[in-house]
Design an enzyme around this catalytic site. Structure first.
Site, PDB file in Angstrom:
ATOM      1  N   ASP A  96       0.849  -1.190   0.000  1.00  0.00           N
ATOM      2  CA  ASP A  96       0.000   0.000   0.000  1.00  0.00           C
ATOM      3  C   ASP A  96       0.890   1.248   0.000  1.00  0.00           C
ATOM      4  O   ASP A  96       1.635   1.491   0.944  1.00  0.00           O
ATOM      5  CB  ASP A  96      -0.842  -0.055   1.281  1.00  0.00           C
ATOM      6  CG  ASP A  96      -2.136   0.711   1.183  1.00  0.00           C
ATOM      7  OD1 ASP A  96      -2.153   1.741   0.492  1.00  0.00           O
ATOM      8  OD2 ASP A  96      -3.109   0.288   1.825  1.00  0.00           O
ATOM      9  N   GLU A 248      -6.836   3.607  -5.390  1.00  0.00           N
ATOM     10  CA  GLU A 248      -8.008   3.983  -4.591  1.00  0.00           C
ATOM     11  C   GLU A 248      -8.476   5.331  -5.090  1.00  0.00           C
ATOM     12  O   GLU A 248      -7.777   6.328  -4.928  1.00  0.00           O
ATOM     13  CB  GLU A 248      -7.659   4.055  -3.108  1.00  0.00           C
ATOM     14  CG  GLU A 248      -8.908   4.253  -2.274  1.00  0.00           C
ATOM     15  CD  GLU A 248      -8.660   4.833  -0.891  1.00  0.00           C
ATOM     16  OE1 GLU A 248      -9.491   4.624  -0.011  1.00  0.00           O
ATOM     17  OE2 GLU A 248      -7.643   5.524  -0.687  1.00  0.00           O
ATOM     18  N   HIS A 322     -10.803  -1.542   5.395  1.00  0.00           N
ATOM     19  CA  HIS A 322     -10.534  -1.040   6.748  1.00  0.00           C
ATOM     20  C   HIS A 322     -11.172   0.328   7.003  1.00  0.00           C
ATOM     21  O   HIS A 322     -11.015   0.873   8.096  1.00  0.00           O
ATOM     22  CB  HIS A 322      -9.024  -0.961   6.941  1.00  0.00           C
ATOM     23  CG  HIS A 322      -8.392  -0.001   5.985  1.00  0.00           C
ATOM     24  ND1 HIS A 322      -8.351  -0.239   4.615  1.00  0.00           N
ATOM     25  CD2 HIS A 322      -7.833   1.208   6.166  1.00  0.00           C
ATOM     26  CE1 HIS A 322      -7.781   0.780   4.013  1.00  0.00           C
ATOM     27  NE2 HIS A 322      -7.462   1.677   4.927  1.00  0.00           N
ATOM     28  N   ASP A 323     -11.823   0.912   5.998  1.00  0.00           N
ATOM     29  CA  ASP A 323     -12.488   2.209   6.168  1.00  0.00           C
ATOM     30  C   ASP A 323     -14.004   2.082   6.189  1.00  0.00           C
ATOM     31  O   ASP A 323     -14.706   3.074   6.368  1.00  0.00           O
ATOM     32  CB  ASP A 323     -12.145   3.150   4.999  1.00  0.00           C
ATOM     33  CG  ASP A 323     -10.673   3.506   4.940  1.00  0.00           C
ATOM     34  OD1 ASP A 323     -10.024   3.530   5.998  1.00  0.00           O
ATOM     35  OD2 ASP A 323     -10.181   3.768   3.821  1.00  0.00           O
TER      36      ASP A 323
HETATM   37  O1  TEU Z   1      -8.811   6.466   2.538  1.00  0.00           O
HETATM   38  C1  TEU Z   1      -9.270   7.469   1.740  1.00  0.00           C
HETATM   39  C2  TEU Z   1     -10.570   8.077   2.005  1.00  0.00           C
HETATM   40  O2  TEU Z   1     -10.841   9.182   1.608  1.00  0.00           O
HETATM   41  C3  TEU Z   1     -11.625   7.359   2.712  1.00  0.00           C
HETATM   42  O3  TEU Z   1     -11.869   6.080   2.567  1.00  0.00           O
HETATM   43  C4  TEU Z   1     -11.759   7.926   4.063  1.00  0.00           C
HETATM   44  O4  TEU Z   1     -11.267   7.086   5.047  1.00  0.00           O
HETATM   45  C5  TEU Z   1     -13.199   8.129   4.282  1.00  0.00           C
HETATM   46  O5  TEU Z   1     -13.656   8.995   3.281  1.00  0.00           O
HETATM   47  C6  TEU Z   1     -13.438   8.786   5.571  1.00  0.00           C
HETATM   48  O6  TEU Z   1     -14.791   8.823   5.769  1.00  0.00           O
HETATM   49  C7  TEU Z   1      -7.466   6.157   2.500  1.00  0.00           C
HETATM   50  C8  TEU Z   1      -7.153   5.037   3.436  1.00  0.00           C
HETATM   51  O7  TEU Z   1      -7.800   3.875   3.010  1.00  0.00           O
HETATM   52  C9  TEU Z   1      -7.524   5.457   4.816  1.00  0.00           C
HETATM   53  O8  TEU Z   1      -7.378   4.435   5.768  1.00  0.00           O
HETATM   54  C10 TEU Z   1      -6.648   6.628   5.168  1.00  0.00           C
HETATM   55  O9  TEU Z   1      -7.030   7.150   6.416  1.00  0.00           O
HETATM   56  C11 TEU Z   1      -6.737   7.737   4.121  1.00  0.00           C
HETATM   57  O10 TEU Z   1      -6.642   7.260   2.805  1.00  0.00           O
HETATM   58  C12 TEU Z   1      -5.600   8.711   4.304  1.00  0.00           C
HETATM   59  O11 TEU Z   1      -4.395   8.119   3.937  1.00  0.00           O
END
Ligand code: TEU
Length: 459
Positions: A96, A248, A322-323
């Site tokens: 990642d 992503e 994980h989000d």
């Molecule tokens: O996530 C990006 C992102 O914008 C979302 O999934 C975010 O967590 C969500 O909109 C919040 O409600 C990525 C990663 O997957 C995440 O874990 C990180 O916190 C983020 O980027 C920052 O690096």
């Protein structure tokens, strides 16, 4: 050419997967110890979320050093062992890459803050519009504004995420070259997959106030995005046809994804998009309670399937990461139809055109965390919004109800291996509580069940 168009991915959040040391946090050795289990599921690629040196304000998405492994997760030898053992089982690793921003503890940012112009230009510093007024009114993804004032420069720096995650300046060629070096380093370790975090946010355009939204239209799918991806591709992973990549893509458009994930292979192999996971939001606002609109979900899946196919572009298909909250709790059922709905959701993913990604525990039908007190939450975004929601006038009880549905911690509770202590995740004190239902939902029970959910999640 890699046959990724027939592959299955499995996402591991190492901190919550398996703890080999007993310190309450999962680690790389823990992952290695579970490779046979993963192999059994029929997985081709493991996507590992960041394990690089980091202060862990955003659980590793705040990288301090892209070339070294955070001691909390193990050592470079542990990584090499994991890669070798995975390789023996025909499983490849996907790392990642968090390239939109670094940690504020990264040496580049430290030098920038010392006033070194070269490194200030690695980040995005701007004057305010007037004394005390930041350059734009944009809102951070984690709540609050995106600009942090630095008194000694009388300037602000941009952070689309946490204040400890300053955005990199991709318009600076030196930055792009530095990041290419990082990819080449991990390619040198035999890595055959990369996931690029929020990579469609790297090309910012105008810095203007947004009176229609939170600012995202000024930095999403920006003017140089395709050029930067093509350049990164040509200079690094594009030289090895076995490497697969996934971007992503936050709040992206389908038209852009036709290019990002095109079969011509000039940018990335495939894309994660999120429109189908906003059907229980109000527009872009996630911190609300609205029932999921399943008709809308169906329409979105259908149009993306069709559009991407017509343009020979590839989706990453997924419900969980994980989000995101756990899909069985979100679009399925935790009670009587728990198993049936988990199977139905798994089957949906596997029957769509695209590469399915299973998030650890999804194959067990793991459910949302069920936390009832703020002390149980760990995620910076949840902690911020618990406060913000109450500042907006909601009661504490309402703020809890929203967190219970939308918090990212719902998916970050430890993997449930057994019915034993801490679900078999650790012998120590887990960094975040294990779901109480581990006595019922766990890998041991799943493997013993001839009618299991996991038979729907493999290759
Ligand atoms: O996530 C990006 C992102 O914008 C979302 O999934 C975010 O967590 C969500 O909109 C919040 O409600 C990525 C990663 O997957 C995440 O874990 C990180 O916190 C983020 O980027 C920052 O690096």
């Amino acid at each position: 050419m890699s046959d990724f168009r027939r592959s299955v991915g499995y996402q591991i959040y190492p901190k919550s997967f398996c703890d080999s040391k007993g310190d309450g946090r999962g680690d790389l050795k823990g992952v290695t110890s579970k490779l046979d289990y993963i192999k059994e599921l029929g997985v081709d690629y493991i996507w590992l979320t960041p394990f690089f040196v980091s202060p862990q304000n955003d659980n590793g998405y705040d990288v301090e050093d892209y070339y070294n492994i955070d001691p909390r997760y193990g050592t470079m030898e542990d990584f090499e062992e994991l890669a070798a053992e995975a390789g023996k089982r025909g499983i490849r690793l996907m790392l990642d890459m968090v390239f939109n921003h670094t940690s504020s503890r990264h040496e580049w940012f430290k030098k920038a803050m010392e006033g070194d112009e070269k490194y200030k230009n690695y980040y995005i510093f701007r004057k305010g519009k007037a004394p005390g007024v930041p350059p734009t009114n944009w809102e951070s993804k984690f709540g609050g504004g995106v600009w942090e004032y630095v008194e000694k420069f009388d300037e602000y720096y941009l952070h689309l995420f946490d204040v400890t995650q300053p955005d990199l300046n991709w318009d600076n060629e030196e930055v792009r070259k530095e990041l290419q070096k990082v990819i080449r380093f991990w390619m040198g370790k035999g890595v055959k997959g990369f996931r690029f975090d929020v990579v469609n946010l790297i090309s910012k355009s105008v810095y203007e106030d947004d009176y229609e939204g939170d600012g995202r239209r000024f930095y999403t799918d920006g003017p140089n995005i395709h050029r930067y991806l093509r350049e990164l591709n040509a200079a690094t992973f594009g030289t090895d046809t076995e490497i697969i990549t996934v971007g992503e893509m936050s709040s992206t458009s389908m038209e852009n994804c036709y290019q990002y994930g095109n079969g011509d292979g000039k940018e990335l192999s495939m894309v994660f998009s999120f429109h189908h996971l906003k059907v229980d939001f109000m527009g872009n606002e996630k911190w609300v309670l609205v029932p999921a609109d399943f008709q809308k979900l169906k329409n979105i899946l259908f149009s993306w399937q069709k559009g991407m196919q017509e343009h020979d572009a590839w989706n990453a298909v997924f419900w969980c990461n994980h989000d995101q909250p756990r899909v069985v709790s979100r679009f399925g059922n935790e009670g009587r139809y728990w198993k049936a709905s988990a199977k139905m959701l798994a089957a949906t993913i596997h029957l769509l055109r695209g590469m399915p990604y299973i998030y650890q525990g999804e194959e067990l039908g793991m459910t949302n965390a069920g936390f009832t007190d703020i002390s149980q939450y760990r995620d910076v975004e949840s902690l911020n919004h618990f406060r913000i929601l109450q500042d907006k006038g909601l009661t504490e009880a309402d703020a809890y109800r929203i967190l219970q549905v939308h918090s990212r911690d719902n998916s970050r509770t430890p993997m449930q291996w057994t019915a034993g202590k801490n679900g078999g995740f650790t012998n120590g004190e887990p960094w975040i509580e294990v779901n109480k239902n581990c006595d019922r939902i766990n890998a041991e029970a799943e493997l013993a069940d001839p009618d299991s959910i996991s038979i729907f999640t493999g290759n």
